[in-house]
Design an enzyme around this catalytic site. Structure first.
Site, PDB file in Angstrom:
ATOM      1  N   ASP A  43     -15.750 -21.975  13.874  1.00  0.00           N
ATOM      2  CA  ASP A  43     -15.904 -23.317  13.318  1.00  0.00           C
ATOM      3  C   ASP A  43     -17.172 -23.988  13.852  1.00  0.00           C
ATOM      4  O   ASP A  43     -17.372 -25.185  13.683  1.00  0.00           O
ATOM      5  CB  ASP A  43     -14.652 -24.181  13.576  1.00  0.00           C
ATOM      6  CG  ASP A  43     -14.382 -24.424  15.049  1.00  0.00           C
ATOM      7  OD1 ASP A  43     -15.186 -23.975  15.910  1.00  0.00           O
ATOM      8  OD2 ASP A  43     -13.357 -25.064  15.353  1.00  0.00           O
ATOM      9  N   LEU A  99     -13.752 -21.227  18.422  1.00  0.00           N
ATOM     10  CA  LEU A  99     -13.079 -22.403  17.867  1.00  0.00           C
ATOM     11  C   LEU A  99     -13.219 -23.556  18.845  1.00  0.00           C
ATOM     12  O   LEU A  99     -12.894 -23.391  20.018  1.00  0.00           O
ATOM     13  CB  LEU A  99     -11.569 -22.138  17.776  1.00  0.00           C
ATOM     14  CG  LEU A  99     -10.990 -21.316  16.641  1.00  0.00           C
ATOM     15  CD1 LEU A  99      -9.490 -21.159  16.872  1.00  0.00           C
ATOM     16  CD2 LEU A  99     -11.248 -22.008  15.314  1.00  0.00           C
ATOM     17  N   HIS A 100     -13.705 -24.671  18.390  1.00  0.00           N
ATOM     18  CA  HIS A 100     -13.732 -25.826  19.307  1.00  0.00           C
ATOM     19  C   HIS A 100     -13.704 -27.177  18.602  1.00  0.00           C
ATOM     20  O   HIS A 100     -13.628 -28.211  19.270  1.00  0.00           O
ATOM     21  CB  HIS A 100     -14.960 -25.767  20.219  1.00  0.00           C
ATOM     22  CG  HIS A 100     -16.217 -26.178  19.521  1.00  0.00           C
ATOM     23  ND1 HIS A 100     -16.899 -25.340  18.684  1.00  0.00           N
ATOM     24  CD2 HIS A 100     -16.904 -27.355  19.513  1.00  0.00           C
ATOM     25  CE1 HIS A 100     -17.949 -25.956  18.200  1.00  0.00           C
ATOM     26  NE2 HIS A 100     -17.975 -27.191  18.678  1.00  0.00           N
ATOM     27  N   ARG A 101     -13.773 -27.202  17.259  1.00  0.00           N
ATOM     28  CA  ARG A 101     -13.795 -28.509  16.571  1.00  0.00           C
ATOM     29  C   ARG A 101     -12.500 -29.267  16.850  1.00  0.00           C
ATOM     30  O   ARG A 101     -11.401 -28.693  16.693  1.00  0.00           O
ATOM     31  CB  ARG A 101     -13.863 -28.331  15.056  1.00  0.00           C
ATOM     32  CG  ARG A 101     -15.078 -27.672  14.579  1.00  0.00           C
ATOM     33  CD  ARG A 101     -16.057 -28.610  13.895  1.00  0.00           C
ATOM     34  NE  ARG A 101     -17.338 -27.983  14.057  1.00  0.00           N
ATOM     35  CZ  ARG A 101     -18.343 -28.470  14.780  1.00  0.00           C
ATOM     36  NH1 ARG A 101     -18.265 -29.655  15.326  1.00  0.00           N
ATOM     37  NH2 ARG A 101     -19.450 -27.797  14.911  1.00  0.00           N
ATOM     38  N   ARG A 133     -12.407 -26.970  25.689  1.00  0.00           N
ATOM     39  CA  ARG A 133     -11.542 -27.868  24.903  1.00  0.00           C
ATOM     40  C   ARG A 133     -10.375 -27.085  24.294  1.00  0.00           C
ATOM     41  O   ARG A 133      -9.248 -27.578  24.233  1.00  0.00           O
ATOM     42  CB  ARG A 133     -12.370 -28.506  23.770  1.00  0.00           C
ATOM     43  CG  ARG A 133     -11.553 -29.322  22.782  1.00  0.00           C
ATOM     44  CD  ARG A 133     -12.403 -29.746  21.603  1.00  0.00           C
ATOM     45  NE  ARG A 133     -13.256 -30.880  21.906  1.00  0.00           N
ATOM     46  CZ  ARG A 133     -12.853 -32.156  21.902  1.00  0.00           C
ATOM     47  NH1 ARG A 133     -11.601 -32.464  21.628  1.00  0.00           N
ATOM     48  NH2 ARG A 133     -13.689 -33.119  22.175  1.00  0.00           N
TER      49      ARG A 133
END
Ligand code: UD1
Length: 361
Positions: free
Chosen positions: A277, A206-208, A241
């Site tokens: 994502d 997950l990083h969006r 992030r």
């Protein structure tokens, strides 16, 4: 005189796409490829490890821009890359993917009247709240040669009025890299070290910004993953992030540091399901025939759904658990899309030869 081509890389997903192209250009005496690393990603986990894993050459220019707001990062890359282009006077510039380095590289080249090619052109999520969508649209608008991974990309470009002569469907460079490294990934010791058993675990990335920057949204995703992790262990190599924003995790979720390329492929190819994502991972799971649940409302890579193993799971707890149930009831099998065959780099080279007026090989 060989044609001087500057390839621009900046962030993690760029490195695996440029590696096979740099290899075939280096083997062609008509080209002198140079690599500019903008430094958008700079840590060993996000950059150095990938250079080692992929056998990438040391960059010819390293711009050291680092992190920043979109405007600051894009502007700083432009300022520093313009100096490189003015000094090197390349015959062409190649940009790849959809990150800020892609857009900055394309704008600099176009404004200096240097022919510029975009690898992974034409993909559209039709969601302009994604920074990558703005980068894709703006990059494609100024590039001379548009190299496309899947037919939808060519259709999007034609709809936007791009002349057919500028578009080439060449296939997927990321899959070239995947096929070249699959055997090595079988030797990774990571799965055994963390106790991940073949076909019995989930893998999450997950990083969006849309998923991780808002604590409530991130919490909802983690709750859904928590439910899934009661059935199978879930390994979660967290992007920097995301890591900084995570609170306590449900017990079935195993947090890992970001992984290098070989270790990540090792884990992905042994997993029962991937939840992500990421854009690239949707393609890699389709290439590996591993089921993928994409934690987004849309995808710019529709072929991974129509032909591959990908399903859109949305971003609410309810939609993710519904997709999970659907996966349990009916695990999707797919087929590998046309031209995702390990030879996209050669086709990209041939298109670059044509762009630069070199005869076909
Ligand atoms: C960028 C890309 C995104 C891509 C992703 C892959 C844009 C707009 N976004 O997002 O499309 O999918 O890379 O990772 O170009 N950080 C480190 N080490 C690094 C780099 C970053 O710790 O080497 C941390 C910094 O705290 C930084 C944060 O990660 O603030 C986010 O990095 P940034 O480059 O801004 O964007 P990504 O989320 O990585």
């Amino acid at each position: 005189m060989p044609k001087k081509v500057i390839c621009v890389a900046g962030a993690r997903p760029n490195f695996m796409k440029l590696a096979p192209l740099l290899k075939v250009l280096s083997a062609d005496s008509d080209f002198q490829p140079l690599l500019t690393h903008t430094g958008q990603h700079y840590s060993d986990q996000m950059s150095g490890q990938f250079f080692r894993d992929l056998g990438l050459p040391a960059p010819d220019h390293y711009l050291e821009v680092g992190s920043g707001s979109h405007g600051a990062q894009t502007g700083e890359i432009m300022r520093r890359f313009e100096e490189v282009v003015l000094a090197e006077r390349p015959d062409a510039v190649v940009v790849v993917g959809d990150v800020n380095s892609t857009l900055a590289g394309a704008l600099v080249a176009a404004k200096l009247h240097i022919p510029v090619a975009h690898l992974e052109s034409g993909l559209r999520s039709f969601d302009r709240s994604m920074p990558e969508e703005i980068n894709r649209l703006a990059t494609d608008a100024v590039c001379d040669l548009l190299l496309v991974t899947e037919e939808s990309g060519a259709e999007n470009l034609r709809r936007e009025g791009v002349a057919c002569e500028r578009i080439r469907v060449v296939g997927n460079l990321m899959i070239d890299t995947l096929l070249q490294n699959r055997e090595r990934a079988r030797e990774s010791r990571l799965p055994a070290e963390i106790g991940a058993r073949d076909g019995e675990f989930g893998l999450v990335t997950l990083h969006r910004p849309a998923n991780v920057d808002d604590p409530a949204k991130l919490q909802e995703l983690i709750e859904a993953l928590g439910v899934i992790s009661a059935t199978i262990p879930v390994y979660f190599p967290a992007h920097p992030r995301t890591r900084g924003r995570l609170g306590a995790l449900p017990p079935g979720i195993v947090l890992l540091e970001p992984l290098g390329y070989i270790d990540f492929i090792a884990l992905m190819s042994r997993s029962r399901v991937v939840l992500t994502d990421s854009g690239g991972i949707q393609e890699e799971t389709t290439g590996l025939a591993i089921p993928c649940l994409t934690l987004r409302e849309n995808t710019e890579r529709p072929i991974t759904i129509t032909e591959g193993t990908n399903r859109l799971a949305g971003v609410t707890k309810k939609s993710i658990l519904a997709a999970w149930q659907e996966f349990l009831d009916n695990p999707k099998t797919g087929r590998v899309p046309p031209l995702w065959d390990g030879h996209a780099a050669e086709r990209s080279r041939d298109a670059l030869r044509e762009l630069l007026g070199l005869p076909p090989l």
